[in-house]
Design a protein around this motif. Structure first.
Motif, PDB file in Angstrom:
ATOM      1  N   LYS A 201      37.250  38.284  38.229  1.00 47.78           N
ATOM      2  CA  LYS A 201      38.555  38.843  38.566  1.00 47.78           C
ATOM      3  C   LYS A 201      39.608  37.757  38.392  1.00 47.78           C
ATOM      4  O   LYS A 201      39.332  36.572  38.616  1.00 47.78           O
ATOM      5  CB  LYS A 201      38.572  39.368  40.001  1.00 47.78           C
ATOM      6  CG  LYS A 201      37.713  40.612  40.219  1.00 47.78           C
ATOM      7  CD  LYS A 201      37.858  41.142  41.632  1.00 47.78           C
ATOM      8  CE  LYS A 201      37.020  42.417  41.826  1.00 47.78           C
ATOM      9  NZ  LYS A 201      37.148  42.957  43.215  1.00 47.78           N
ATOM     10  N   ILE A 202      40.789  38.172  37.989  1.00 49.29           N
ATOM     11  CA  ILE A 202      41.874  37.229  37.778  1.00 49.29           C
ATOM     12  C   ILE A 202      42.937  37.462  38.842  1.00 49.29           C
ATOM     13  O   ILE A 202      43.470  38.564  38.968  1.00 49.29           O
ATOM     14  CB  ILE A 202      42.492  37.383  36.380  1.00 49.29           C
ATOM     15  CG1 ILE A 202      41.411  37.187  35.305  1.00 49.29           C
ATOM     16  CG2 ILE A 202      43.625  36.392  36.184  1.00 49.29           C
ATOM     17  CD1 ILE A 202      40.727  35.840  35.317  1.00 49.29           C
ATOM     18  N   THR A 203      43.204  36.424  39.631  1.00 48.04           N
ATOM     19  CA  THR A 203      44.214  36.479  40.673  1.00 48.04           C
ATOM     20  C   THR A 203      45.230  35.371  40.429  1.00 48.04           C
ATOM     21  O   THR A 203      45.147  34.634  39.440  1.00 48.04           O
ATOM     22  CB  THR A 203      43.583  36.311  42.061  1.00 48.04           C
ATOM     23  OG1 THR A 203      43.080  34.967  42.177  1.00 48.04           O
ATOM     24  CG2 THR A 203      42.432  37.292  42.267  1.00 48.04           C
ATOM     25  N   LYS A 204      46.150  35.226  41.341  1.00 45.72           N
ATOM     26  CA  LYS A 204      47.160  34.184  41.218  1.00 45.72           C
ATOM     27  C   LYS A 204      46.524  32.800  41.188  1.00 45.72           C
ATOM     28  O   LYS A 204      47.059  31.855  40.604  1.00 45.72           O
ATOM     29  CB  LYS A 204      48.147  34.285  42.378  1.00 45.72           C
ATOM     30  CG  LYS A 204      49.383  33.423  42.232  1.00 45.72           C
ATOM     31  CD  LYS A 204      50.381  33.709  43.332  1.00 45.72           C
ATOM     32  CE  LYS A 204      51.656  32.890  43.147  1.00 45.72           C
ATOM     33  NZ  LYS A 204      52.655  33.183  44.213  1.00 45.72           N
ATOM     34  N   GLN A 205      45.362  32.673  41.828  1.00 49.61           N
ATOM     35  CA  GLN A 205      44.672  31.375  41.869  1.00 49.61           C
ATOM     36  C   GLN A 205      43.835  31.123  40.612  1.00 49.61           C
ATOM     37  O   GLN A 205      43.279  30.052  40.443  1.00 49.61           O
ATOM     38  CB  GLN A 205      43.761  31.306  43.103  1.00 49.61           C
ATOM     39  CG  GLN A 205      44.511  31.131  44.419  1.00 49.61           C
ATOM     40  CD  GLN A 205      45.305  32.366  44.816  1.00 49.61           C
ATOM     41  OE1 GLN A 205      44.805  33.496  44.697  1.00 49.61           O
ATOM     42  NE2 GLN A 205      46.534  32.178  45.261  1.00 49.61           N
ATOM     43  N   GLY A 206      43.715  32.111  39.742  1.00 49.66           N
ATOM     44  CA  GLY A 206      42.914  31.962  38.530  1.00 49.66           C
ATOM     45  C   GLY A 206      41.679  32.836  38.578  1.00 49.66           C
ATOM     46  O   GLY A 206      41.710  33.961  39.081  1.00 49.66           O
ATOM     47  N   GLN A 207      40.579  32.318  38.024  1.00 45.74           N
ATOM     48  CA  GLN A 207      39.337  33.083  38.000  1.00 45.74           C
ATOM     49  C   GLN A 207      38.719  33.144  39.388  1.00 45.74           C
ATOM     50  O   GLN A 207      38.584  32.141  40.070  1.00 45.74           O
ATOM     51  CB  GLN A 207      38.349  32.445  37.030  1.00 45.74           C
ATOM     52  CG  GLN A 207      36.952  33.063  37.078  1.00 45.74           C
ATOM     53  CD  GLN A 207      35.984  32.412  36.122  1.00 45.74           C
ATOM     54  OE1 GLN A 207      36.112  32.518  34.908  1.00 45.74           O
ATOM     55  NE2 GLN A 207      35.000  31.712  36.669  1.00 45.74           N
ATOM     56  N   GLU A 208      38.321  34.353  39.763  1.00 41.41           N
ATOM     57  CA  GLU A 208      37.568  34.542  40.999  1.00 41.41           C
ATOM     58  C   GLU A 208      36.230  35.164  40.632  1.00 41.41           C
ATOM     59  O   GLU A 208      36.181  36.127  39.850  1.00 41.41           O
ATOM     60  CB  GLU A 208      38.332  35.458  41.953  1.00 41.41           C
ATOM     61  CG  GLU A 208      37.594  35.777  43.240  1.00 41.41           C
ATOM     62  CD  GLU A 208      38.317  36.792  44.105  1.00 41.41           C
ATOM     63  OE1 GLU A 208      37.664  37.360  45.013  1.00 41.41           O
ATOM     64  OE2 GLU A 208      39.511  37.034  43.871  1.00 41.41           O
ATOM     65  N   GLU A 209      35.148  34.608  41.179  1.00 41.26           N
ATOM     66  CA  GLU A 209      33.811  35.118  40.885  1.00 41.26           C
ATOM     67  C   GLU A 209      33.324  35.999  42.025  1.00 41.26           C
ATOM     68  O   GLU A 209      33.345  35.579  43.182  1.00 41.26           O
ATOM     69  CB  GLU A 209      32.813  33.980  40.675  1.00 41.26           C
ATOM     70  CG  GLU A 209      33.201  32.991  39.592  1.00 41.26           C
ATOM     71  CD  GLU A 209      34.021  31.823  40.109  1.00 41.26           C
ATOM     72  OE1 GLU A 209      33.879  31.450  41.287  1.00 41.26           O
ATOM     73  OE2 GLU A 209      34.841  31.301  39.340  1.00 41.26           O
ATOM     74  N   VAL A 210      32.933  37.219  41.684  1.00 40.11           N
ATOM     75  CA  VAL A 210      32.321  38.117  42.666  1.00 40.11           C
ATOM     76  C   VAL A 210      31.019  38.640  42.081  1.00 40.11           C
ATOM     77  O   VAL A 210      30.823  38.646  40.856  1.00 40.11           O
ATOM     78  CB  VAL A 210      33.254  39.284  43.046  1.00 40.11           C
ATOM     79  CG1 VAL A 210      34.510  38.775  43.726  1.00 40.11           C
ATOM     80  CG2 VAL A 210      33.616  40.119  41.820  1.00 40.11           C
ATOM     81  N   ALA A 211      30.137  39.090  42.947  1.00 45.36           N
ATOM     82  CA  ALA A 211      28.816  39.520  42.496  1.00 45.36           C
ATOM     83  C   ALA A 211      28.910  40.799  41.659  1.00 45.36           C
ATOM     84  O   ALA A 211      29.673  41.712  41.975  1.00 45.36           O
ATOM     85  CB  ALA A 211      27.902  39.754  43.701  1.00 45.36           C
ATOM     86  N   GLU A 212      28.117  40.860  40.598  1.00 48.39           N
ATOM     87  CA  GLU A 212      28.011  42.086  39.806  1.00 48.39           C
ATOM     88  C   GLU A 212      27.334  43.170  40.638  1.00 48.39           C
ATOM     89  O   GLU A 212      26.448  42.886  41.444  1.00 48.39           O
ATOM     90  CB  GLU A 212      27.184  41.827  38.542  1.00 48.39           C
ATOM     91  CG  GLU A 212      27.907  41.028  37.478  1.00 48.39           C
ATOM     92  CD  GLU A 212      28.810  41.890  36.606  1.00 48.39           C
ATOM     93  OE1 GLU A 212      28.981  43.080  36.925  1.00 48.39           O
ATOM     94  OE2 GLU A 212      29.342  41.364  35.617  1.00 48.39           O
ATOM     95  N   ASP A 213      27.726  44.419  40.391  1.00 48.34           N
ATOM     96  CA  ASP A 213      27.190  45.517  41.196  1.00 48.34           C
ATOM     97  C   ASP A 213      26.427  46.536  40.351  1.00 48.34           C
ATOM     98  O   ASP A 213      26.356  47.699  40.692  1.00 48.34           O
ATOM     99  CB  ASP A 213      28.313  46.216  41.961  1.00 48.34           C
ATOM    100  CG  ASP A 213      29.401  46.765  41.044  1.00 48.34           C
ATOM    101  OD1 ASP A 213      29.360  46.458  39.830  1.00 48.34           O
ATOM    102  OD2 ASP A 213      30.290  47.477  41.537  1.00 48.34           O
TER     103      ASP A 213
END
Length: 881
Positions: A201-213
């Motif tokens: 995911k891309i947020t203001k902080q850059g790349q964010e990693e979340v678990a695949e579902d």
């Protein structure tokens, strides 16, 4: 919302009129509709009151799976009956992508299923479109202020199986497709990762990693084999019996459970298997006393450790715990795939030939054969160096479980195993972990390099001084390092690179001493891609045009036929049709980009795309620095001058590994540049910059057909092959790139005039790095200008100095521009100028595009796999009647 409810009721009403009947091999739409209805009612996963797209997808998938299972069983019963040599392909990752479209396309039942779903109130294309475009990737659009925008049409459809990361995993999946299509007796082996690498995911902080579902609900394609459960042991010690035999005892034992996924061949009855291993602990490993005593975590320690093995692809290895987990994953894959006896130890032979694994399958069919015949029935292909532990594990199983002597076990092992590799790096920092897996003494004995040293000394005394660097173990007596690459080269009967340039570098540099010892061991097998997924299915508009002009669709399994398009490259009618198909794909892609990013892009602009794993050697940084320089020049122009330029939309996508700080900075920079450029009213009609989030196979199936220029700009000599370059070229996209990996051969095949070349060549790179270390590099003023613009703060307050520092200085860790971005920047800009000029002449551009597709025949994975089968595996076609 009211319309959705009304549609749901209408679909349910249509379903009620279709009789539910099991018709697993149905061909007629009415019978297929009945089979789908059967699965809705008798394979229920949802409440029975609805028949919305989600329910329709799963019921349709299970209906298709019925047919696959029938062909699957027939295929392996035939393999078993013929008793022929089979190939076992071990890979730590398989990047499959979606299965529904690929399966019905391979089975040639698209029209029948489309009609069946129409009878049930659904449209196959809409289901596939939702899968292809949006929900499949699990996208939630994030503005850079962090606000989420969820697609209104957000029902969950088929998700990409999170079993791979990038090119290596996608290559393995292309190879399986070709093995099935070529009717070869083969299996794929991997791990069933629950959360994959990560969802980006891309947020203001850059790349964010979340678990695949992808397994949050279930996968309709996998079949769990409850009778295929093998024990895999970690740690422990070696017990030496009085008769000299050894036994590995103690430690911890987890069970490997098989999950099989059918892989259909294209328009053939053959359907082969991808076997994925999942790890679990048994009930006896759960300490009920501790649990009832409130020691909940202690009670289930082994269960927890078992779940960790297949939780995540490539867990971070910056800690010793991470190194251990990676090694456990690799050993788990190798041991489970090679196994001798299943956990349940049946007393009678199994009915299903799919229940066996390599050694057990040979034993069940042995009938008095000698073990020396094992290599005539088994070929093991290691996909890169990750499954290297298959070598000592096969030795252990043959010696300790089957009672063979070292010489006989070594002879069998070396005649069975072959290795292909893109990256021949060994895991030095994980040495003690590797030894801990099965005990240092055991591993020492298994790889027993005293035999190798004795052989070198007896046959090639002139190599005596090279022995220390050629050995499998280094000379550190306290913490010996297993050189994985050396182990592979010494043990395998064949080792191959994956592009001619890559193979030449291996022979001349890294493995030169081994080549002098075994001149024929190192080969080249240039990678390939399946033309089914990467043209026929993902780009149906262009596929129809190709079939029309070639007057045959046989190109789908004989890609060399594409060369026939060359005679029509100047034909204005073909060019018009080609342009129309490309524009349709570009509009489709533009719609997708708006949905997932909120950025509007112009289909009339040049679509310039770079999508791959984010890494400094792949040089996304070079791309974005070029975009920044382009922006600055546009700003300096008058409105009239801008109108004379070539409008361009630059799209970059890919995942940066979670702990790779500079790669994540590059992702952040691309997004910041995009936000800045795309909101500038003076420039945004001529330049847009878009970061495409969560790049995966399904996203690639949209990007590649809509592309016109693709950047493959790695530092020369560092990309083993690349396969995305082949996919883009096949779809009529022109390439700007260096002479690296498969770019060299693509340029030869499509014509040098149809390739935008720039940059240093591999032979120059060491010299240029040395000159840089000596302070002789003088940066181009345009390079300095682009860097300074970043430092000016134009793109926000984020500190990009550590990223820019990597491009500066003459040497040192994290400095010295090791990947030669600064050196190649001027020639990169010049090549981009040539692109701009060529695109202004659309007739010329379309001809180049047609010639790109026409020259892509060599890059079919069918060709690659046919070469493996004949020249390495020694297996032949075995077609199911």
């Amino acid at each position: 919302m009211a319309d959705a409810k009304a549609n749901g009721k209408n679909e349910a009403a249509k379903l009620a009129k279709i009789p539910a009947a099991a018709n697993p091999l149905a061909n007629e739409p009415s019978a297929i509709a009945s089979n789908i209805s059967y699965h809705v009612q008798y394979s229920p996963h949802f409440s029975p009151t609805k028949f919305e797209p989600e329910q329709a997808f799963f019921a349709t998938a299970e209906s298709v799976r019925d047919r696959l299972i029938q062909q699957w069983n027939e295929t392996y019963h035939h393999f078993n009956k013929v008793d022929l040599k089979q190939t076992y392909y071990l890979s730590m990752e398989f990047l499959q992508g979606r299965t529904l479209t690929n399966a019905i396309g391979s089975l040639d039942i698209q029209n029948a299923y489309a009609d069946a779903l129409n009878n049930l109130g659904h449209v196959l294309e809409e289901i596939a479109e939702q899968v292809n475009g949006f929900q499949a990737c699990g996208f939630v659009r994030h503005d850079l202020d962090g606000v989420e925008h969820i697609n209104s049409n957000s029902s969950m459809e088929e998700k990409d199986a999170a079993l791979g990361n990038g090119g290596l995993g996608r290559l393995a999946s292309c190879f399986l497709d070709s093995m099935a299509t070529l009717n070869l007796p083969a299996w794929g082996y991997g791990l069933r990762y629950r959360y994959g690498l990560f969802k980006q995911k891309i947020t203001k902080q850059g790349q964010e990693e979340v678990a695949e579902d992808w397994l949050e609900k279930f996968s309709p394609w996998e079949v769990v084999r409850h009778d295929v459960v093998f024990p895999v042991r970690f740690f422990g010690s070696v017990m030496v019996n009085p008769n000299g035999t050894r036994k590995w005892v103690g430690g911890e034992v987890v069970q490997a459970v098989a999950y099989d996924i059918p892989i259909p061949g294209y328009k053939t009855k053959n359907t082969i298997s991808l076997r994925l291993w999942d790890a679990k602990a048994s009930a006896e490993d759960f300490n009920l006393f501790q649990f009832n005593d409130g020691q909940y975590e202690s009670a289930a320690q082994l269960h927890s450790r078992a779940q960790q093995i297949c939780a995540v692809l490539y867990p971070g290895d910056s800690t010793e715990e991470g190194k251990l987990l990676r090694l456990k994953q690799q050993f788990f894959l190798c041991s489970a795939s090679l196994q001798v006896e299943p956990e349940d130890k049946p007393s009678t032979p199994r009915d299903s030939c799919q229940s066996y694994d390599m050694i057990l399958r040979f034993k069940e069919r042995k009938s008095g054969r000698q073990w020396s015949e094992f290599p005539s029935k088994v070929a093991v292909q290691l996909n890169d160096t990750h499954p290297t532990l298959a070598i000592p594990e096969l030795m252990r199983l043959l010696m300790d479980e089957e009672g063979l002597g070292w010489d006989e076990a070594w002879d069998i092992t070396t005649r069975c195993l072959a290795l292909f590799s893109e990256n021949f790096q060994f895991t030095a920092s994980a040495a003690e972990v590797a030894f801990g897996l099965c005990g240092a003494q055991l591993l020492w004995d298994l790889i027993s390099e005293k035999h190798f040293i004795a052989m070198v000394r007896s046959t090639r005394s002139d190599l005596e001084s090279k022995i220390p660097s050629m050995c499998i173990l280094d000379n550190n007596p306290k913490k010996p390092v297993v050189r994985m690459a050396n182990l592979c080269v010494v043990s395998a009967h064949t080792v191959n690179g994956v592009a001619q340039l890559h193979s030449d570098i291996l022979k001349a540099d890294l493995f030169a001493d081994y080549v002098s010892l075994w001149p024929n061991k190192l080969q080249n097998k240039t990678n390939g891609i399946t033309p089914r997924r990467w043209l026929r299915f993902c780009n149906p508009e262009l596929s129809k045009i190709i079939t029309k002009w070639l007057k045959t669709d046989q190109w789908v399994t004989n890609l060399d036929l594409l060369v026939g398009l060359r005679q029509f490259a100047d034909n204005t009618e073909l060019q018009a049709e080609w342009e129309s198909a490309k524009m349709a794909s570009k509009k489709h892609l533009a719609d997708y980009i708006w949905r997932v990013t909120g950025v509007t892009i112009d289909p009339n602009s040049l679509f310039d795309i770079q999508v791959k794993r984010i890494h400094e050697y792949k040089r996304q940084l070079l791309n974005i620095l070029g975009a920044i320089y382009r922006y600055k020049k546009l700003k300096e122009m008058s409105p009239q001058e801008r109108k004379k330029t070539t409008p361009r939309t630059i799209m970059i996508g890919g995942k940066a590994f979670a702990t790779y700080t500079n790669a994540k900075r590059i992702v952040k920079l691309v997004n910041d540049v995009g936000e800045f450029v795309n909101t500038d009213p003076e420039v945004n009609s001529y330049l847009k910059v878009v970061f495409v989030p969560n790049y995966n196979v399904s996203v690639a199936e949209l990007l590649i057909p809509g592309s016109e220029l693709s950047q493959h700009i790695s530092t020369a000599g560092m990309e083993a092959s690349g396969t995305s370059n082949m996919k883009f070229s096949l779809n009529g996209c022109l390439i700007i790139g260096t002479l690296d990996g498969a770019n060299v051969e693509i340029r030869q095949e499509i014509g040098e005039e149809n390739f935008f070349l720039f940059g240093a060549v591999a032979e120059q790179v060491p010299k240029l790095r040395k000159e840089r270390e000596d302070g002789l590099f003088k940066p181009d003023p345009r390079f300095e200008e682009a860097k300074q613009f970043i430092r000016s703060g134009a793109f926000g307050s984020y500190d990009y100095n550590p990223l820019l520092d990597s491009l500066e200085g003459n040497t040192g860790y994290g400095r010295g521009d090791y990947f030669l971005v600064g050196y190649d920047f001027p020639s990169y800009l010049e090549a981009q100028d040539r692109v701009d000029q060529a695109y202004k002449d659309q007739k010329k551009w379309l001809k180049m595009s047609i010639l790109s597709t026409a020259g892509s025949g060599k890059f079919s994975s069918d060709r690659t796999i046919a070469q493996y089968a004949k020249e390495i595996w020694n297996i032949t076609e075995c077609r199911t009647s």
